[in-house]
Design a protein around this motif. Sequence first.
Motif, PDB file in Angstrom:
ATOM      1  N   UNK A 117      11.047   8.180   8.903  1.00  0.00           N
ATOM      2  CA  UNK A 117      12.446   7.941   9.272  1.00  0.00           C
ATOM      3  C   UNK A 117      13.361   8.103   8.068  1.00  0.00           C
ATOM      4  N   UNK A 118      12.916   7.617   6.926  1.00  0.00           N
ATOM      5  CA  UNK A 118      13.711   7.790   5.713  1.00  0.00           C
ATOM      6  C   UNK A 118      13.916   9.267   5.409  1.00  0.00           C
ATOM      7  N   UNK A 120       0.866  -1.174   0.000  1.00  0.00           N
ATOM      8  CA  UNK A 120       0.000   0.000   0.000  1.00  0.00           C
ATOM      9  C   UNK A 120       0.903   1.224   0.000  1.00  0.00           C
ATOM     10  N   UNK A 121       0.421   2.319  -0.522  1.00  0.00           N
ATOM     11  CA  UNK A 121       1.212   3.540  -0.503  1.00  0.00           C
ATOM     12  C   UNK A 121       1.338   4.058   0.925  1.00  0.00           C
ATOM     13  N   UNK A 122       2.552   4.450   1.289  1.00  0.00           N
ATOM     14  CA  UNK A 122       2.883   4.975   2.611  1.00  0.00           C
ATOM     15  C   UNK A 122       2.460   4.030   3.732  1.00  0.00           C
ATOM     16  N   UNK A 123       2.461   2.731   3.416  1.00  0.00           N
ATOM     17  CA  UNK A 123       2.186   1.745   4.459  1.00  0.00           C
ATOM     18  C   UNK A 123       3.265   1.849   5.537  1.00  0.00           C
ATOM     19  N   UNK A 124       2.870   1.783   6.806  1.00  0.00           N
ATOM     20  CA  UNK A 124       3.794   1.943   7.928  1.00  0.00           C
ATOM     21  C   UNK A 124       4.467   3.318   7.849  1.00  0.00           C
ATOM     22  N   UNK A 125       3.707   4.409   8.075  1.00  0.00           N
ATOM     23  CA  UNK A 125       4.242   5.771   7.911  1.00  0.00           C
ATOM     24  C   UNK A 125       5.517   6.049   8.692  1.00  0.00           C
ATOM     25  N   UNK A 126       5.745   5.340   9.820  1.00  0.00           N
ATOM     26  CA  UNK A 126       6.959   5.567  10.591  1.00  0.00           C
ATOM     27  C   UNK A 126       8.209   5.308   9.759  1.00  0.00           C
ATOM     28  N   UNK A 142      -1.315  11.207   4.963  1.00  0.00           N
ATOM     29  CA  UNK A 142      -1.540  12.287   5.920  1.00  0.00           C
ATOM     30  C   UNK A 142      -0.705  12.104   7.175  1.00  0.00           C
ATOM     31  N   UNK A 143      -0.566  10.850   7.631  1.00  0.00           N
ATOM     32  CA  UNK A 143       0.265  10.562   8.807  1.00  0.00           C
ATOM     33  C   UNK A 143       1.726  10.880   8.509  1.00  0.00           C
ATOM     34  N   UNK A 144       2.159  10.537   7.289  1.00  0.00           N
ATOM     35  CA  UNK A 144       3.549  10.804   6.899  1.00  0.00           C
ATOM     36  C   UNK A 144       3.829  12.302   6.855  1.00  0.00           C
TER      37      UNK A 144
END
Length: 272
Positions: free
Chosen positions: A85-86, A75-81, A162-164
């Motif tokens: 971090x990147x 999924x796109x931006x799956x696991x926003x953390x 949005x979370x990212x």
Amino acid sequence: MVDITDDELQSLIRVILTRYGIDFTSYETGSLKRRIARAITVFNVESVVELWNKLLKERDFIYPFIDELTVGMTAMFRDPVLWSTLKNSVLNQFSQQENIHIWHAGCSTGEEVYTMGIVLSDMQLQHKTSALATDLNQTFIRQAQEGKYHLSVLEDYARNFTVYQTIHPFHHYYTLQEDAFCMNRSLTAHVQFKNHNLVMEKMDHKFDIIFCRNVMIYFDSKAKTKLLEQFHQNLKEGGYLIIGFYDALMPFIDTQKFAIYDLNAKIFRKIS
């Protein structure tokens, strides 16, 4: 759902390997049985024997069959953390580097590749980046190149985005087309898409970052160890390996070769 015996499974694996050169011997047995049982239903065959005969007699059937076995999880931006971090840590270390080389190993339908394209674009690093995106599933590779996804997933992808958090709204990066949305092709201008078998085909290039997320959950212990060794060889000194949140690889990580960089984001760094 059809019950598949160990003998039936091994017979199918041998047919696929000897006739088509595709090796599933390293895949986790339970997972592979479930996928084959699903394929029997999808292709409307009566039994494992009929499936076995179809693989022997219809040479082109291998392509839709393999596509069915290698259904992706992405999924796109799956696991926003991870993406935060990147952006805030890992990629900053490459800001003065002339070139950045990335491998998306097992890229599935490409959501991860477009996500990274957005991150690189935000950081104005895309122009100095070259990336390779590979997958065994040829249908996935074609969809990844096209960057077209059904509207039913747009809300979830936008929520992850949005979370990212980034400098542009999510709609800045795609256009709507009836029941789908198409990611801007500029996001993958730095990417070469290629069909590739992780288990059987070596990779000769060296990379600064390797993504292999939620792929190795389908492999047995021997294959996981082998792939980690391959990724170690394919990373430059100090390069980063990024795995999936469900890969459960900690027992297989050689701490003499990889250091934990960020456990929450599942990022490891080559140390020797």
